[in-house]
Scaffold this motif. Structure first.
Motif, PDB file in Angstrom:
ATOM      1  N   THR A   1       2.264 -60.874  44.575  1.00 35.84           N
ATOM      2  CA  THR A   1       1.078 -60.163  44.112  1.00 35.84           C
ATOM      3  C   THR A   1       0.193 -59.921  45.328  1.00 35.84           C
ATOM      4  OG1 THR A   1       1.256 -61.205  41.960  1.00 35.84           O
ATOM      5  CG2 THR A   1      -0.868 -60.204  42.524  1.00 35.84           C
ATOM      6  N   LEU A   2       0.196 -58.693  45.814  1.00 35.58           N
ATOM      7  CA  LEU A   2      -0.625 -58.286  46.966  1.00 35.58           C
ATOM      8  C   LEU A   2      -1.577 -57.199  46.479  1.00 35.58           C
ATOM      9  CD1 LEU A   2       2.189 -58.315  49.676  1.00 35.58           C
ATOM     10  CD2 LEU A   2       0.407 -60.031  49.317  1.00 35.58           C
ATOM     11  N   ASP A   3      -1.646 -56.059  47.175  1.00 34.63           N
ATOM     12  CA  ASP A   3      -2.468 -54.945  46.706  1.00 34.63           C
ATOM     13  C   ASP A   3      -1.923 -54.393  45.388  1.00 34.63           C
ATOM     14  OD1 ASP A   3      -0.176 -54.101  48.129  1.00 34.63           O
ATOM     15  OD2 ASP A   3      -1.071 -52.158  48.584  1.00 34.63           O
ATOM     16  N   ARG A   4      -0.671 -54.651  45.153  1.00 35.06           N
ATOM     17  CA  ARG A   4       0.052 -54.356  43.922  1.00 35.06           C
ATOM     18  C   ARG A   4       1.273 -55.269  43.948  1.00 35.06           C
ATOM     19  NH1 ARG A   4       4.531 -51.336  45.383  1.00 35.06           N
ATOM     20  NH2 ARG A   4       4.331 -50.068  47.255  1.00 35.06           N
ATOM     21  N   PRO A   5       1.989 -55.424  42.857  1.00 30.06           N
ATOM     22  CA  PRO A   5       3.205 -56.249  42.922  1.00 30.06           C
ATOM     23  C   PRO A   5       4.183 -55.645  43.936  1.00 30.06           C
ATOM     24  CG  PRO A   5       2.564 -55.859  40.653  1.00 30.06           C
ATOM     25  CD  PRO A   5       1.705 -54.957  41.506  1.00 30.06           C
TER      26      PRO A   5
ATOM     27  N   ARG B   1      -2.999 -68.053  50.418  1.00 28.30           N
ATOM     28  CA  ARG B   1      -2.116 -68.290  49.275  1.00 28.30           C
ATOM     29  C   ARG B   1      -1.704 -66.951  48.674  1.00 28.30           C
ATOM     30  NH1 ARG B   1      -2.624 -73.652  47.802  1.00 28.30           N
ATOM     31  NH2 ARG B   1      -1.935 -73.521  45.662  1.00 28.30           N
ATOM     32  N   VAL B   2      -0.565 -66.969  47.989  1.00 30.80           N
ATOM     33  CA  VAL B   2      -0.077 -65.770  47.316  1.00 30.80           C
ATOM     34  C   VAL B   2       0.612 -66.192  46.018  1.00 30.80           C
ATOM     35  CG1 VAL B   2       2.182 -65.707  48.480  1.00 30.80           C
ATOM     36  CG2 VAL B   2       1.158 -63.579  47.653  1.00 30.80           C
ATOM     37  N   HIS B   3       0.529 -65.309  45.012  1.00 34.72           N
ATOM     38  CA  HIS B   3       1.209 -65.539  43.731  1.00 34.72           C
ATOM     39  C   HIS B   3       2.632 -64.994  43.856  1.00 34.72           C
ATOM     40  CE1 HIS B   3       1.281 -66.354  39.428  1.00 34.72           C
ATOM     41  NE2 HIS B   3       2.031 -65.272  39.333  1.00 34.72           N
TER      42      HIS B   3
ATOM     43  N   GLU C   1       6.806 -68.650  37.907  1.00 36.95           N
ATOM     44  CA  GLU C   1       5.713 -68.090  38.706  1.00 36.95           C
ATOM     45  C   GLU C   1       4.961 -69.266  39.313  1.00 36.95           C
ATOM     46  OE1 GLU C   1       3.212 -65.062  36.969  1.00 36.95           O
ATOM     47  OE2 GLU C   1       4.713 -64.699  35.414  1.00 36.95           O
ATOM     48  N   PHE C   2       4.456 -69.076  40.534  1.00 39.15           N
ATOM     49  CA  PHE C   2       3.743 -70.160  41.197  1.00 39.15           C
ATOM     50  C   PHE C   2       2.891 -69.616  42.332  1.00 39.15           C
ATOM     51  CE2 PHE C   2       7.838 -69.534  43.130  1.00 39.15           C
ATOM     52  CZ  PHE C   2       7.623 -69.639  44.497  1.00 39.15           C
ATOM     53  N   GLU C   3       1.980 -70.436  42.786  1.00 39.26           N
ATOM     54  CA  GLU C   3       1.182 -70.132  43.967  1.00 39.26           C
ATOM     55  C   GLU C   3       1.868 -70.764  45.168  1.00 39.26           C
ATOM     56  OE1 GLU C   3      -1.782 -68.255  44.084  1.00 39.26           O
ATOM     57  OE2 GLU C   3      -1.152 -67.776  42.049  1.00 39.26           O
TER      58      GLU C   3
ATOM     59  N   PRO D   1       5.660 -73.553  48.255  1.00 36.78           N
ATOM     60  CA  PRO D   1       5.122 -73.706  46.904  1.00 36.78           C
ATOM     61  C   PRO D   1       4.038 -74.778  46.875  1.00 36.78           C
ATOM     62  CG  PRO D   1       7.514 -73.575  46.851  1.00 36.78           C
ATOM     63  CD  PRO D   1       7.123 -73.693  48.297  1.00 36.78           C
ATOM     64  N   ALA D   2       2.931 -74.448  46.187  1.00 41.91           N
ATOM     65  CA  ALA D   2       1.825 -75.392  46.047  1.00 41.91           C
ATOM     66  C   ALA D   2       2.289 -76.577  45.212  1.00 41.91           C
ATOM     67  CB  ALA D   2       0.639 -74.703  45.391  1.00 41.91           C
TER      68      ALA D   2
END
Length: 123
Positions: free
Chosen positions: A21-25, A56-58, A72-74, A120-121
């Motif tokens: 998940t950045l400016d868009r997937p 961090r990124v999703h 899904e994870f951070e 992964p967090a």
């Protein structure tokens, strides 16, 4: 290892792509190495704008078989010193399909691209 951590590792190993998940997937190819996801951006490689500036990124991992969401994870984002992480960069290079300059790929990355580690967090 928690169930979530095991699911992340299994999903990352089985599929060579993930969604960020950045400016868009954004779809990105990657490799799993030593407890983290490694990917490359910039130069002639995949465009993942702004990823190198994030803490961090999703991340979303999907099934290679049917595209269903697995987990899904951070993840913590870190720029990799390519010389210091030569084993991780070599593992990533093995996953790079259809490179025109495969014998000089890591040299080109060192010159033109950024290698990133997504850890992964804690779950």
């Amino acid at each position: 290892m928690s169930d979530d951590t095991a699911a992340i590792e299994e999903g990352a190993k089985k599929s060579g792509i993930l969604w960020l998940t950045l400016d868009r997937p954004r779809l990105a190819w990657h490799t799993w190495h030593d407890g983290a996801i490694y990917l490359v951006t910039g130069g002639e490689e995949q465009a993942l704008p702004g990823l190198d500036a994030l803490d961090r990124v999703h991340v979303t991992l999907r099934s290679k078989d049917n595209g269903a969401r697995l987990v899904e994870f951070e993840a913590a984002v870190a720029v990799v010193d390519q010389a210091a992480a030569a084993d991780a960069v070599a593992a990533l290079a093995k996953e790079r399909l259809n490179a025109l300059d495969s014998e000089h790929l890591t040299e080109r990355w060192a010159r033109d691209s950024t290698v990133l580690r997504l850890t992964p967090a804690r779950l």
